[in-house]
Motif scaffolding. Structure first.
Motif, PDB file in Angstrom:
ATOM      1  N   SER A 152       0.851  -1.187   0.000  1.00 48.81           N
ATOM      2  CA  SER A 152       0.000   0.000   0.000  1.00 48.81           C
ATOM      3  C   SER A 152       0.889   1.239   0.000  1.00 48.81           C
ATOM      4  O   SER A 152       2.027   1.204   0.472  1.00 48.81           O
ATOM      5  N   PHE A 153       0.365   2.345  -0.509  1.00 50.62           N
ATOM      6  CA  PHE A 153       1.164   3.563  -0.592  1.00 50.62           C
ATOM      7  C   PHE A 153       1.659   3.990   0.783  1.00 50.62           C
ATOM      8  O   PHE A 153       2.836   4.299   0.969  1.00 50.62           O
ATOM      9  N   SER A 154       0.766   4.001   1.776  1.00 55.56           N
ATOM     10  CA  SER A 154       1.134   4.497   3.100  1.00 55.56           C
ATOM     11  C   SER A 154       2.214   3.640   3.742  1.00 55.56           C
ATOM     12  O   SER A 154       3.134   4.150   4.369  1.00 55.56           O
ATOM     13  N   GLN A 155       2.085   2.320   3.599  1.00 53.98           N
ATOM     14  CA  GLN A 155       3.090   1.441   4.191  1.00 53.98           C
ATOM     15  C   GLN A 155       4.441   1.638   3.499  1.00 53.98           C
ATOM     16  O   GLN A 155       5.486   1.713   4.147  1.00 53.98           O
ATOM     17  N   LEU A 156       4.420   1.737   2.163  1.00 56.69           N
ATOM     18  CA  LEU A 156       5.676   1.938   1.433  1.00 56.69           C
ATOM     19  C   LEU A 156       6.316   3.272   1.800  1.00 56.69           C
ATOM     20  O   LEU A 156       7.530   3.368   1.962  1.00 56.69           O
ATOM     21  N   ALA A 157       5.501   4.315   1.932  1.00 61.81           N
ATOM     22  CA  ALA A 157       6.033   5.629   2.296  1.00 61.81           C
ATOM     23  C   ALA A 157       6.657   5.594   3.682  1.00 61.81           C
ATOM     24  O   ALA A 157       7.710   6.195   3.921  1.00 61.81           O
ATOM     25  N   MET A 158       6.019   4.868   4.594  1.00 60.84           N
ATOM     26  CA  MET A 158       6.551   4.766   5.945  1.00 60.84           C
ATOM     27  C   MET A 158       7.846   3.964   5.958  1.00 60.84           C
ATOM     28  O   MET A 158       8.855   4.386   6.531  1.00 60.84           O
ATOM     29  N   GLU A 159       7.845   2.793   5.304  1.00 66.61           N
ATOM     30  CA  GLU A 159       9.017   1.924   5.350  1.00 66.61           C
ATOM     31  C   GLU A 159      10.200   2.501   4.583  1.00 66.61           C
ATOM     32  O   GLU A 159      11.349   2.139   4.847  1.00 66.61           O
ATOM     33  N   SER A 160       9.934   3.386   3.636  1.00 65.61           N
ATOM     34  CA  SER A 160      11.035   4.000   2.883  1.00 65.61           C
ATOM     35  C   SER A 160      11.437   5.358   3.462  1.00 65.61           C
ATOM     36  O   SER A 160      12.265   6.048   2.884  1.00 65.61           O
ATOM     37  N   TRP A 161      10.844   5.709   4.611  1.00 61.53           N
ATOM     38  CA  TRP A 161      11.151   6.982   5.262  1.00 61.53           C
ATOM     39  C   TRP A 161      11.014   8.141   4.271  1.00 61.53           C
ATOM     40  O   TRP A 161      11.878   9.021   4.172  1.00 61.53           O
ATOM     41  N   ALA A 162       9.900   8.103   3.527  1.00 61.08           N
ATOM     42  CA  ALA A 162       9.666   9.091   2.471  1.00 61.08           C
ATOM     43  C   ALA A 162       9.110  10.379   3.069  1.00 61.08           C
ATOM     44  O   ALA A 162       7.955  10.762   2.836  1.00 61.08           O
ATOM     45  N   HIS A 163       9.922  11.046   3.848  1.00 61.63           N
ATOM     46  CA  HIS A 163       9.514  12.275   4.509  1.00 61.63           C
ATOM     47  C   HIS A 163      10.768  13.050   4.869  1.00 61.63           C
ATOM     48  O   HIS A 163      11.850  12.484   5.013  1.00 61.63           O
ATOM     49  N   SER A 164      10.623  14.358   5.038  1.00 66.80           N
ATOM     50  CA  SER A 164      11.787  15.187   5.342  1.00 66.80           C
ATOM     51  C   SER A 164      12.207  15.100   6.805  1.00 66.80           C
ATOM     52  O   SER A 164      13.366  15.337   7.138  1.00 66.80           O
ATOM     53  N   LEU A 165      11.259  14.764   7.702  1.00 64.55           N
ATOM     54  CA  LEU A 165      11.546  14.620   9.130  1.00 64.55           C
ATOM     55  C   LEU A 165      11.057  13.247   9.569  1.00 64.55           C
ATOM     56  O   LEU A 165       9.864  12.944   9.472  1.00 64.55           O
ATOM     57  N   VAL A 166      11.966  12.424  10.034  1.00 63.70           N
ATOM     58  CA  VAL A 166      11.634  11.044  10.401  1.00 63.70           C
ATOM     59  C   VAL A 166      12.066  10.797  11.841  1.00 63.70           C
ATOM     60  O   VAL A 166      13.168  11.186  12.241  1.00 63.70           O
ATOM     61  N   CYS A 167      11.200  10.161  12.615  1.00 68.19           N
ATOM     62  CA  CYS A 167      11.546   9.705  13.964  1.00 68.19           C
ATOM     63  C   CYS A 167      11.408   8.186  13.986  1.00 68.19           C
ATOM     64  O   CYS A 167      10.331   7.657  13.700  1.00 68.19           O
ATOM     65  N   THR A 168      12.486   7.507  14.298  1.00 71.06           N
ATOM     66  CA  THR A 168      12.474   6.051  14.239  1.00 71.06           C
ATOM     67  C   THR A 168      13.274   5.474  15.405  1.00 71.06           C
ATOM     68  O   THR A 168      13.807   6.204  16.241  1.00 71.06           O
ATOM     69  N   SER A 169      13.358   4.162  15.456  1.00 64.90           N
ATOM     70  CA  SER A 169      13.966   3.477  16.593  1.00 64.90           C
ATOM     71  C   SER A 169      15.321   2.884  16.230  1.00 64.90           C
ATOM     72  O   SER A 169      15.670   2.744  15.056  1.00 64.90           O
ATOM     73  N   PHE A 170      16.076   2.488  17.265  1.00 64.91           N
ATOM     74  CA  PHE A 170      17.342   1.795  17.035  1.00 64.91           C
ATOM     75  C   PHE A 170      17.130   0.564  16.163  1.00 64.91           C
ATOM     76  O   PHE A 170      17.929   0.273  15.268  1.00 64.91           O
ATOM     77  N   GLN A 171      16.044  -0.179  16.441  1.00 66.09           N
ATOM     78  CA  GLN A 171      15.791  -1.413  15.681  1.00 66.09           C
ATOM     79  C   GLN A 171      15.630  -1.123  14.203  1.00 66.09           C
ATOM     80  O   GLN A 171      16.183  -1.841  13.347  1.00 66.09           O
ATOM     81  N   GLN A 172      14.863  -0.099  13.862  1.00 60.01           N
ATOM     82  CA  GLN A 172      14.614   0.202  12.458  1.00 60.01           C
ATOM     83  C   GLN A 172      15.869   0.722  11.761  1.00 60.01           C
ATOM     84  O   GLN A 172      16.099   0.435  10.586  1.00 60.01           O
ATOM     85  N   LEU A 173      16.697   1.492  12.471  1.00 59.64           N
ATOM     86  CA  LEU A 173      17.962   1.946  11.878  1.00 59.64           C
ATOM     87  C   LEU A 173      18.874   0.756  11.617  1.00 59.64           C
ATOM     88  O   LEU A 173      19.530   0.685  10.566  1.00 59.64           O
ATOM     89  N   CYS A 174      18.919  -0.201  12.554  1.00 62.73           N
ATOM     90  CA  CYS A 174      19.744  -1.391  12.339  1.00 62.73           C
ATOM     91  C   CYS A 174      19.252  -2.189  11.136  1.00 62.73           C
ATOM     92  O   CYS A 174      20.051  -2.766  10.393  1.00 62.73           O
ATOM     93  N   ALA A 213      17.991  -0.896   8.512  1.00 63.69           N
ATOM     94  CA  ALA A 213      18.459  -0.176   7.321  1.00 63.69           C
ATOM     95  C   ALA A 213      19.903  -0.545   7.002  1.00 63.69           C
ATOM     96  O   ALA A 213      20.274  -0.717   5.833  1.00 63.69           O
ATOM     97  N   ILE A 214      20.727  -0.686   8.044  1.00 69.38           N
ATOM     98  CA  ILE A 214      22.144  -0.979   7.842  1.00 69.38           C
ATOM     99  C   ILE A 214      22.376  -2.458   7.575  1.00 69.38           C
ATOM    100  O   ILE A 214      23.175  -2.838   6.720  1.00 69.38           O
TER     101      ILE A 214
END
Length: 772
Positions: free
Chosen positions: A342-364, A366-367
């Motif tokens: 879905s568009f919203s899920q893809l936008a969220m998972e791709s951090w498609a925004h100029s200001l993002v707040c996320t967790s250590f788990q999600q950053l890991c 990404a890496i």
């Protein structure tokens, strides 16, 4: 010969031809990788051409055009096979096989894994015979040659593909040997860079594939946006100029910016400020400076815990007068393919925004992505400023590995990384160069608290009298386990104290209500002394301040973090607050400290603290530095870097399994139908309840159990409903959970509801095993 569907008429999904989709993904990948060399770009583009080409299979085409057909052939493995054949011949034709054969193998596995878990390199289960008679190979060959005219002599036939199985197996063995670093000298960072390049290839494929289903683009911040944000930070500081610490905070910000502007070209910065001095605000000011002066386009704030993440996300929204994208565990709804595209899920998972707040788990993720979908976090990561709050909470076992990973990624996608903490762990074992240190120390004239080290052992029985000796208008007792907290709270109540309890076996809505109640009380003039009993949850992310905190002996960083809740805003003026540290034994003989903290780290703490019985806030900074120096002298935690070698040699799962925190014993979720009084409930929760027209927890649970209700929600509605739902969910150690809820209930319902309401109490939270 079986009937086939002409390739030119095949579809990737209703309304989109397979040729159109293949060309879109090819071009998308080539654009994403445009800064790489031409051969890398073209070979990656060829993987985009091939990733879905096996959807031309007769049965897959029947499946996509008929809702009555549920079974479909696996197109990913077959697509990987076809790419292996076409990619090899492409590289041989341009005489670059030897140089690019490892990239060729990476792309094979990316295609094979592009709808699931990322595979290890040495998994060659894709190399087999497929139902070639049900695929229009001739049509695929013609399509391929239009895209890659230099490969006009390549023949795509059933016999050539069957022959390729044996030839390819031989080539794979050669590459596996080349990847083997067993007898070579290798360095962690160069190998990690190669691995991060591989995952950029993966990102280009996954984003190209997903974004053709739903077009997603990000918002970038322009120079004028950063100017506006910079002004907002300055205005915020002026609004709070009447607070006791405001002058020091403003001066600290100015000093930090002066230090930054002197050396603005580092990739990594550490922002080391005392708790309560405004680290987050200062880091945002730094980020806006990078955007305004160095062309960065995005800010990503990363927190260890959901409580800190939500609190600071809300503050950032208010500060900048805009919406931020929050991505954390509650936002990952499930693995339903329809939801995940879905568009919203893809936008969220791709951090498609100029200001993002996320967790250590999600950053890991990404890496070190585990699933193909995880790589979407990298799709719009370029030119970002990443603010990492409280990095000392990372498990030391993976800290150096994380640093190596983010350094490699930062070079590829141009990142600035700011670490925020009053207690910074060492970087020299994980980064190739030390970060630029921006430091503000507590003012010697404005020590907010004193630390008194007591040696007499206390228990839940004696600690009440111990606290009475240092009684102030407001005080907290912080102990190491939930049972310690409940037993101590009981004794305070028996002595008629005005006491409140907060711990980890309270639901999120209950903890929020308790903290809100305590915060309100702390702002009032007390008619009798206020006591609060808590576990470690007060150490970070809670903006409370007490005149006195009694802390059961733990570890030095924990003690220092606790100090940040003592006279936090200098509300007592020049009169220093008090932090007393003492050994605590449950029932007078059970050392619960050892249930939580490693013995070697306890010994380091005890050895440092025994030098004196009285310390100032300023002196505590040096003690924490001594602690980390000794901790990493005993164990540099570099063993985890071997996972880089393992991943390069083929075992990607060694990296993808990395977690930022030490994984404790398994836990199970329980929905607890307890509701605080309305006036105690957070306004955000009340708005969610109103939105979904629910008045009590049972109604929330009934809607969760109603499949039709859940199915009819949009992605955004479902995400918000699950956030509301999870405010009532408590994660309990599996053994304890199964003692109050049967295994059958867990099998029937993913998250069962607590039926016995006597087990959960408005004062005590979950009460199991406390009075045994």
């Amino acid at each position: 010969m079986s009937r086939i569907v002409p390739f030119e008429t095949c579809i990737a999904r209703p309304g989109v031809s397979l040729i159109e989709h293949s060309v879109f993904v090819k071009r998308s990948m080539e654009y994403f990788l445009r800064e790489f060399d031409n051969t890398t770009v073209r070979l990656a583009g060829l993987s985009g051409v091939c990733h879905d080409v096996a959807k031309a299979h007769l049965e897959w085409q029947a499946y996509i055009q008929s809702s009555a057909i549920k079974k479909r052939p696996n197109h990913s493995a077959c697509g990987a096979f076809l790419f292996s054949y076409l990619g090899y011949h492409f590289l041989k034709h341009i005489d670059l096989w030897e140089k690019y054969k490892i990239l060729w193998l990476w792309l094979i596995q990316d295609i094979r894994s592009h709808h699931g878990k990322l595979s290890d390199l040495n998994d060659d289960s894709w190399l087999k015979k497929y139902e070639w008679s049900k695929i229009d190979l001739e049509g695929i060959e013609m399509f391929f040659k239009k895209q890659y005219k230099e490969s006009e002599n390549v023949k795509l036939s059933e016999s050539s593909l069957i022959h390729w199985i044996h030839e390819c197996a031989r080539l794979l063995e050669d590459i596996y040997d080349e990847l083997d670093l067993e007898y070579e000298e290798w360095e962690a960072l160069p190998v990690m860079k190669r691995l991060q390049v591989w995952r950029q290839m993966t990102t280009s494929l996954i984003s190209g594939d997903r974004f053709h289903v739903k077009e997603v683009s990000t918002q970038w911040l322009a120079k004028q946006d950063f100017k506006r944000f910079h002004k907002a930070v300055n205005d915020f500081s002026k609004k709070h100029a009447d607070e006791p610490l405001s002058v020091m905070r403003i001066e600290a910000q100015q000093e930090m910016m002066r230090q930054l502007e002197e050396e603005p070209d580092h990739t990594f910065y550490t922002l080391k400020m005392p708790t309560g001095y405004g680290k987050t605000i200062t880091s945002l000011k730094m980020a806006t400076w990078f955007g305004e002066h160095q062309g960065f386009q995005k800010i990503i704030y990363v927190a260890p815990y959901l409580s800190i993440l939500e609190q600071n996300a809300s503050e950032i929204e208010q500060l900048f007068d805009t919406v931020v994208l929050q991505h954390h565990s509650l936002a990952i709804l499930d693995d339903d393919p329809e939801q995940r595209t879905s568009f919203s899920q893809l936008a969220m998972e791709s951090w498609a925004h100029s200001l993002v707040c996320t967790s250590f788990q999600q950053l890991c993720k990404a890496i070190f992505p585990s699933r193909a979908q995880d790589t979407l976090r990298r799709a719009f990561l370029k030119n970002s400023v990443i603010i990492i709050d409280e990095p000392q909470i990372f498990s030391p076992e993976v800290w150096n590995l994380f640093l190596c990973g983010i350094e490699a990624l930062a070079e590829i996608v141009r990142l600035k990384v700011i670490f925020l903490s009053a207690t910074m762990p060492p970087f020299r074992y994980g980064l190739s160069n030390e970060p630029k240190k921006l430091v503000i120390k507590s003012s010697a004239e404005h020590n907010r608290y004193q630390v008194v080290i007591e040696t007499e052992v206390q228990s839940e029985e004696t600690v009440v009298g111990f606290m009475e000796k240092n009684e102030r208008e407001t005080q907290a007792l912080i102990v190491n386990t939930v049972k310690d907290a409940i037993l101590s709270f009981d004794n305070l109540k028996k002595r008629g104290k005005n006491a409140y309890l907060v711990h980890g076996l309270m639901t999120p809505i209950h903890k929020k209500a308790q903290i809100k109640k305590i915060d309100d009380l702390l702002k009032e003039k007390q008619t009798r002394p206020l006591y609060v009993v808590s576990t470690q949850i007060f150490e970070t992310g809670v903006n409370l301040s007490f005149q006195h905190i009694a802390r059961a002996l733990s570890l030095l960083p924990s003690i220092f973090q606790t100090g940040g809740r003592v006279n936090r805003h200098m509300e007592n003026g020049e009169k220093a607050g008090l932090l007393t540290i003492f050994p605590f034994y449950q029932n007078g003989n059970i050392d619960t400290r050892s249930m939580i903290y490693p013995k070697n780290l306890q010994k380091i703490t005890d050895r440092i603290l025994k030098e004196k019985t009285l310390y100032t806030e300023l002196e505590m900074v040096d003690l924490v530095n001594q602690y980390y120096s000794e901790m990493f002298r005993q164990n540099t935690y570099e063993a985890a870097l071997m996972k880089i070698k393992d991943a390069y040699e083929g075992g990607w799962n060694k990296l993808s399994s990395v977690q930022p925190f030490h994984m404790n014993d398994p836990r199970l979720p329980i929905f607890v139908p307890y509701e605080p009084e309305v006036e105690e409930i957070d306004e955000k929760i009340l708005k969610l309840k109103k939105k979904f027209q629910v008045s009590d927890p049972e109604q929330i649970y009934n809607k969760y159990s109603d499949r039709q209700f859940m199915a009819n929600l949009s992605f955004e509605e479902r995400k918000l409903f699950m956030i509301l739902f999870n405010y009532y969910v408590l994660d309990v150690l599996a053994q304890k959970a199964l003692s109050i809820i049967s295994q059958e209930e867990y099998l029937q319902k993913k998250i069962p509801i607590l039926q016995d309401k006597k087990i959960y109490d408005e004062l005590y939270g979950l009460k199991i095993d406390v009075y045994d």
